[in-house]
Design a protein around this motif. Structure first.
Motif, PDB file in Angstrom:
ATOM      1  N   GLU A  10      11.439  16.820  66.558  1.00 57.80           N
ATOM      2  CA  GLU A  10      11.004  15.576  67.194  1.00 57.80           C
ATOM      3  C   GLU A  10      11.915  15.160  68.339  1.00 57.80           C
ATOM      4  O   GLU A  10      11.444  14.710  69.394  1.00 57.80           O
ATOM      5  N   ALA A  11      13.232  15.315  68.130  1.00 59.69           N
ATOM      6  CA  ALA A  11      14.193  14.801  69.107  1.00 59.69           C
ATOM      7  C   ALA A  11      14.465  15.765  70.256  1.00 59.69           C
ATOM      8  O   ALA A  11      14.640  15.348  71.408  1.00 59.69           O
ATOM      9  N   LYS A  12      14.457  17.074  69.988  1.00 59.28           N
ATOM     10  CA  LYS A  12      14.915  18.039  70.999  1.00 59.28           C
ATOM     11  C   LYS A  12      13.897  19.123  71.335  1.00 59.28           C
ATOM     12  O   LYS A  12      14.141  19.941  72.222  1.00 59.28           O
ATOM     13  N   GLY A  13      12.801  19.165  70.608  1.00 57.76           N
ATOM     14  CA  GLY A  13      11.753  20.119  70.935  1.00 57.76           C
ATOM     15  C   GLY A  13      11.811  21.403  70.138  1.00 57.76           C
ATOM     16  O   GLY A  13      12.735  21.650  69.355  1.00 57.76           O
ATOM     17  N   ALA A  14      10.778  22.249  70.365  1.00 53.67           N
ATOM     18  CA  ALA A  14      10.592  23.455  69.565  1.00 53.67           C
ATOM     19  C   ALA A  14      11.690  24.489  69.771  1.00 53.67           C
ATOM     20  O   ALA A  14      12.081  25.186  68.831  1.00 53.67           O
ATOM     21  N   GLU A  15      12.197  24.597  71.010  1.00 51.53           N
ATOM     22  CA  GLU A  15      13.220  25.610  71.288  1.00 51.53           C
ATOM     23  C   GLU A  15      14.495  25.334  70.494  1.00 51.53           C
ATOM     24  O   GLU A  15      15.071  26.243  69.892  1.00 51.53           O
ATOM     25  N   GLU A  16      14.932  24.076  70.502  1.00 47.08           N
ATOM     26  CA  GLU A  16      16.135  23.703  69.745  1.00 47.08           C
ATOM     27  C   GLU A  16      15.904  23.875  68.241  1.00 47.08           C
ATOM     28  O   GLU A  16      16.782  24.351  67.512  1.00 47.08           O
ATOM     29  N   ALA A  17      14.717  23.481  67.771  1.00 52.46           N
ATOM     30  CA  ALA A  17      14.404  23.626  66.348  1.00 52.46           C
ATOM     31  C   ALA A  17      14.369  25.101  65.950  1.00 52.46           C
ATOM     32  O   ALA A  17      14.857  25.477  64.868  1.00 52.46           O
ATOM     33  N   TYR A  18      13.824  25.928  66.846  1.00 55.10           N
ATOM     34  CA  TYR A  18      13.770  27.368  66.599  1.00 55.10           C
ATOM     35  C   TYR A  18      15.184  27.952  66.492  1.00 55.10           C
ATOM     36  O   TYR A  18      15.484  28.727  65.574  1.00 55.10           O
ATOM     37  N   ALA A  19      16.064  27.564  67.408  1.00 58.93           N
ATOM     38  CA  ALA A  19      17.441  28.068  67.395  1.00 58.93           C
ATOM     39  C   ALA A  19      18.166  27.638  66.118  1.00 58.93           C
ATOM     40  O   ALA A  19      18.911  28.415  65.513  1.00 58.93           O
ATOM     41  N   LEU A  20      17.931  26.379  65.706  1.00 61.64           N
ATOM     42  CA  LEU A  20      18.559  25.869  64.481  1.00 61.64           C
ATOM     43  C   LEU A  20      18.151  26.698  63.270  1.00 61.64           C
ATOM     44  O   LEU A  20      19.001  27.160  62.494  1.00 61.64           O
TER      45      LEU A  20
END
Length: 387
Positions: free
Chosen positions: A289-299
């Motif tokens: 929600e806060a940083k988008g799919a790319e950041e969530a994917y990396a996490l």
């Protein structure tokens, strides 16, 4: 001291007396064993082979042949109770109590057994009546433990708390009774009463995570978000495995204070130090929600490398689907994700450490065995992957 040779004459005499005593004992044992019906030994054999149904049938035959076998009546009653045939167990123990030849100790034992029959059958008023009468005698400790169990089932927390003063019990149970009382008080809009009970719970057990969680809820309901956050953060020092239970609460509190990024950073740190599927799920959703799919994917990718789990893979595929631009690629990923997601749903359960009962919802009190704090706040997949 000089050796007296006449002592040697005593050895054959002592040996002879011992041999005669042994022969008498053996004859008595053989005589008694011959007097027992054959069905008795058949029943014992079935019990040793874990065949209680056949054992009961054999013992019933013995009771028909020799109705005076009191101990066998006790054994049969216990077997009936274990099989869930509570009516037969109750009748068996009631019949024992009506016997005129029953000794005082045997009568007390029959009363204890009858009380347990009522308890297992869910006839709590009669069970309470039996055990209350036994409180004054030699079976007081056993009676009080069963009364405590009854008060738990009836959710009579004040009486359960009072009974713990007379019964040596785990301080975790006392803290949980106080937490239950506090939950009732909070539901009745009596926050100060609830707060006192939760503070008493922490006095009984400083590591009572539930008390900290509920104190945070009280503060949040009174719009004291900073205090609520401190209450929930204290769980890290009590038992960090439970942080997943307050992760969403922390996110919302920080968001309401206008410090959402600080809250996400805190949870990401918890995830790094105390890996958990539920914590990963919360951090993933907030990052998405806060940083988008790319950041969530990396996490999730990094977490999957550290702790490979199906739930982590499920979240990784979800992030890829959101980020995918080509429709064909998105459809392929959705197909794979649907398969993985079906498996994660089956694994996303909590398991009682005491009895193994599985539940989708986290419980402080196991609905199967009645144990307190027997559910670790971890999904079964995490246990299955533990080396």
């Amino acid at each position: 001291m000089e050796f007296e040779y006449w002592w040697l004459l005593g050895f054959p005499l002592f040996f002879g007396l011992g041999w005669m005593a042994a022969r008498i004992d053996i004859k008595q044992i053989v005589s008694e064993s011959r007097a027992l019906p054959r069905s008795y030994f058949k029943g014992l054999n079935f019990l040793l082979n874990e065949q209680p149904d056949k054992a009961i049938e054999a013992f019933i035959e013995v009771v028909k042949v020799d109705p005076e076998t009191i101990e066998l009546h006790f054994a049969l009653g216990s077997l009936f109770r274990r099989r869930g045939e509570y009516d037969r167990a109750i009748r068996m123990h009631q019949n024992l109590l009506e016997r005129a030849d029953l000794g005082a100790e045997q009568k007390l034992q029959a009363q204890v057994e009858l009380g347990q029959d009522y308890l297992k059958a869910g006839i709590l008023d009669r069970a309470e009546e039996v055990f209350t009468k036994l409180e004054a005698g030699s079976q007081a400790t056993t009676a009080r433990r069963h009364l405590l169990e009854i008060y738990e089932q009836e959710k009579d927390w004040p009486r359960a708390i009072e009974m713990t003063k007379q019964v040596e019990t785990d301080p975790r149970a006392l803290a949980q009774y106080l937490c239950e009382q506090a939950a009732s008080a909070a539901a009745q809009s009596r926050p100060e009463v609830a707060r006192r009970q939760l503070e008493a719970a922490l006095e009984a057990n400083r590591k009572c995570v539930r008390a900290s969680l509920q104190l945070g809820d009280l503060d949040r309901n009174q719009n004291q978000l900073e205090k609520a956050i401190e209450q929930w953060k204290r769980i890290e020092s009590q038992n960090p495995a439970y942080l997943a239970l307050v992760a969403q609460r922390l996110v919302e509190a920080y968001r309401d204070l206008g410090r959402a990024e600080e809250g996400l950073t805190l949870l990401a740190g918890y995830l790094e130090r105390y890996p958990s599927l539920d914590l990963l799920d919360t951090v993933f959703q907030q990052t998405l929600e806060a940083k988008g799919a790319e950041e969530a994917y990396a996490l999730v990718r990094d977490e999957l490398k550290r702790n490979p789990t199906l739930l982590g893979l499920d979240r990784l595929l979800e992030a890829q689907i959101i980020a995918a631009a080509a429709p064909d690629k998105r459809r392929d990923l959705e197909l794979v994700r649907n398969l993985v997601h079906g498996h994660t749903r089956r694994l996303a359960r909590y398991r009682c450490e005491s009895c193994g009962f599985k539940a989708r919802q986290f419980h402080w009190h196991c609905p199967a065995c009645g144990g307190w704090e027997t559910y670790p706040p971890r999904r079964t997949e995490e246990f299955d992957l533990t080396p």
